[in-house]
Design a protein around this motif. Structure first.
Motif, PDB file in Angstrom:
ATOM      1  N   PHE A 232      44.794  43.395  42.580  1.00 34.56           N
ATOM      2  CA  PHE A 232      44.709  41.985  42.933  1.00 34.56           C
ATOM      3  C   PHE A 232      44.599  41.114  41.685  1.00 34.56           C
ATOM      4  CE2 PHE A 232      41.483  38.582  44.028  1.00 34.56           C
ATOM      5  CZ  PHE A 232      42.406  37.698  44.577  1.00 34.56           C
ATOM      6  N   THR A 233      43.715  41.485  40.760  1.00 35.97           N
ATOM      7  CA  THR A 233      43.563  40.684  39.544  1.00 35.97           C
ATOM      8  C   THR A 233      44.808  40.786  38.663  1.00 35.97           C
ATOM      9  OG1 THR A 233      42.356  42.524  38.519  1.00 35.97           O
ATOM     10  CG2 THR A 233      41.052  40.770  39.504  1.00 35.97           C
ATOM     11  N   GLU A 234      45.445  41.939  38.683  1.00 34.29           N
ATOM     12  CA  GLU A 234      46.660  42.107  37.884  1.00 34.29           C
ATOM     13  C   GLU A 234      47.774  41.199  38.399  1.00 34.29           C
ATOM     14  OE1 GLU A 234      48.386  43.822  34.516  1.00 34.29           O
ATOM     15  OE2 GLU A 234      46.364  44.178  35.307  1.00 34.29           O
ATOM     16  N   SER A 235      47.955  41.174  39.726  1.00 38.78           N
ATOM     17  CA  SER A 235      49.042  40.386  40.306  1.00 38.78           C
ATOM     18  C   SER A 235      48.760  38.888  40.264  1.00 38.78           C
ATOM     19  CB  SER A 235      49.294  40.823  41.756  1.00 38.78           C
ATOM     20  OG  SER A 235      48.166  40.532  42.573  1.00 38.78           O
ATOM     21  N   SER A 236      47.489  38.526  40.140  1.00 36.67           N
ATOM     22  CA  SER A 236      47.128  37.107  40.131  1.00 36.67           C
ATOM     23  C   SER A 236      46.819  36.597  38.723  1.00 36.67           C
ATOM     24  CB  SER A 236      45.930  36.854  41.054  1.00 36.67           C
ATOM     25  OG  SER A 236      44.812  37.614  40.641  1.00 36.67           O
ATOM     26  N   LYS A 237      47.311  37.315  37.720  1.00 36.41           N
ATOM     27  CA  LYS A 237      47.152  36.914  36.316  1.00 36.41           C
ATOM     28  C   LYS A 237      45.686  36.660  35.979  1.00 36.41           C
ATOM     29  CE  LYS A 237      51.762  34.830  36.185  1.00 36.41           C
ATOM     30  NZ  LYS A 237      52.551  33.597  35.938  1.00 36.41           N
ATOM     31  N   GLY A 238      44.844  37.563  36.455  1.00 35.10           N
ATOM     32  CA  GLY A 238      43.414  37.367  36.338  1.00 35.10           C
ATOM     33  C   GLY A 238      42.726  38.360  35.430  1.00 35.10           C
ATOM     34  N   ARG A 239      41.437  38.542  35.694  1.00 32.99           N
ATOM     35  CA  ARG A 239      40.587  39.393  34.868  1.00 32.99           C
ATOM     36  C   ARG A 239      39.552  40.057  35.761  1.00 32.99           C
ATOM     37  NH1 ARG A 239      35.530  37.487  32.536  1.00 32.99           N
ATOM     38  NH2 ARG A 239      34.741  38.909  30.917  1.00 32.99           N
ATOM     39  N   LEU A 240      39.327  41.327  35.516  1.00 35.31           N
ATOM     40  CA  LEU A 240      38.310  42.090  36.236  1.00 35.31           C
ATOM     41  C   LEU A 240      37.306  42.623  35.228  1.00 35.31           C
ATOM     42  CD1 LEU A 240      37.184  43.567  38.776  1.00 35.31           C
ATOM     43  CD2 LEU A 240      38.762  45.444  38.239  1.00 35.31           C
ATOM     44  N   LEU A 241      36.032  42.363  35.492  1.00 32.44           N
ATOM     45  CA  LEU A 241      34.951  42.881  34.655  1.00 32.44           C
ATOM     46  C   LEU A 241      33.979  43.645  35.542  1.00 32.44           C
ATOM     47  CD1 LEU A 241      33.295  42.937  31.940  1.00 32.44           C
ATOM     48  CD2 LEU A 241      32.153  40.869  32.788  1.00 32.44           C
ATOM     49  N   ILE A 242      33.676  44.887  35.157  1.00 33.12           N
ATOM     50  CA  ILE A 242      32.701  45.692  35.890  1.00 33.12           C
ATOM     51  C   ILE A 242      31.681  46.228  34.894  1.00 33.12           C
ATOM     52  CG2 ILE A 242      32.301  47.708  37.358  1.00 33.12           C
ATOM     53  CD1 ILE A 242      35.196  47.496  38.283  1.00 33.12           C
ATOM     54  N   ILE A 243      30.420  45.955  35.172  1.00 36.64           N
ATOM     55  CA  ILE A 243      29.318  46.524  34.397  1.00 36.64           C
ATOM     56  C   ILE A 243      28.444  47.297  35.371  1.00 36.64           C
ATOM     57  CG2 ILE A 243      27.291  46.027  32.978  1.00 36.64           C
ATOM     58  CD1 ILE A 243      28.691  43.463  32.058  1.00 36.64           C
ATOM     59  N   SER A 244      28.252  48.571  35.107  1.00 34.78           N
ATOM     60  CA  SER A 244      27.444  49.388  36.007  1.00 34.78           C
ATOM     61  C   SER A 244      26.768  50.493  35.217  1.00 34.78           C
ATOM     62  CB  SER A 244      28.323  49.991  37.116  1.00 34.78           C
ATOM     63  OG  SER A 244      27.536  50.565  38.125  1.00 34.78           O
TER      64      SER A 244
END
Length: 292
Positions: A232-244
């Motif tokens: 979803f973030t790839e197709s919407s020219k976005g960014r995904l951040l996960i901290i766990s």
């Protein structure tokens, strides 16, 4: 009466925030009055708000009263507009919709299992005002994925919080979700046979992003669902951040992963999603008759 003060970091540095969380959680027992001190805070992003909300909730569920002090005039105006200081007042229902005075912010929300689909549908309708003729169904469905994973896997004592913010200058949308559960790496290691004896947390997060990856799950959710969010973030020219736990993974559309150990010692998961509304597909007018 035992008091404790949360001195909210004025910076945007992750190291400052996670050391603040780690230290604060050592003091949740026996507190009758919690003071949230915003010092000279001028700005907080969506990820800061959900982390802080989970932290306050960790004290609140143990019976202490909450009060707020400090902060610049501009920042306190923002807190007033999103009604942040009202959330822990007696009788306030944090698991229901709370309309803010700021029309570009969809309320801070304490994630409730019964309201998951209502919230995501409401978010879609709320932000369609800024995305004329754009199909925001993917936004709603990916919110559902994150919410369901909190209930399926996190075992978080505070269930988690989300807040969503629209930025009109660049027509972008950001939502962040946080819980103080066991974390993605621990959830994966409990059910998956890992051949590597020192399997690092960031590798577990990357594994959860693999297409087709799944762990045992309740019927409403087929697995972690994180690959859908990645796509979803790839197709919407976005960014995904996960901290766990001790892992951090960031993926910007069209770029390589940035992943590694963070040494935050964070018991929980923070997911931040940023998308460009310009990239969303146009609505299919033939589907409007089925739009309830």
């Amino acid at each position: 009466m035992k008091n404790y003060t949360l001195r909210v970091p004025p910076s945007q540095r992750a190291d400052d925030w996670f050391s603040f969380i780690r230290e604060s959680l050592k003091h949740t027992e026996g507190i009758s009055q919690l003071t949230v001190d915003f010092n000279q805070v001028r700005f907080m992003d969506t990820d800061d708000f959900v982390v802080l909300a989970c932290l306050i909730e960790s004290f609140y569920i143990k019976g202490c009263d909450i009060q707020f002090i400090g902060g610049t005039d501009g920042f306190n105006s923002h807190l007033f507009n999103i009604k942040f200081k009202e959330y822990w007042k007696e009788g306030f229902d944090r698991s229901k919709f709370t309309l803010s005075y700021n029309q570009t912010t969809l309320c801070l929300w304490k994630i409730s299992q019964d309201m998951i689909y209502s919230y995501s549908m409401y978010a879609r309708k709320y932000f369609e005002r800024f995305a004329i003729n754009k199909d925001l169904i993917p936004l709603a469905s990916n919110m559902d994925e994150v919410f369901n994973n909190i209930f399926d896997h996190s075992r978080s004592p505070v269930t988690g919080y989300i807040i969503t913010q629209y930025y009109p200058k660049n027509n972008k949308l950001s939502f962040s979700v946080c819980d103080f559960g066991i974390g993605i790496p621990n959830a994966i290691k409990e059910v998956d046979i890992i051949d590597e004896p020192d399997f690092e947390d960031w590798k577990a997060i990357l594994k959860s992003l693999e297409k087709g990856f799944s762990i045992n799950s309740t019927p409403r959710n087929r697995g972690f669902g994180l690959n859908n969010i990645l796509e979803f973030t790839e197709s919407s020219k976005g960014r995904l951040l996960i901290i766990s736990n001790d892992g951090i993974v960031e993926k910007k559309a069209g770029e390589m992963y940035h992943a590694g150990s963070n040494n935050f010692n964070f018991s929980g998961t923070l997911v931040k999603v940023e998308v460009d509304l310009n990239s969303f597909d146009e609505k299919d007018e033939t589907d409007q008759i089925f739009d309830f």
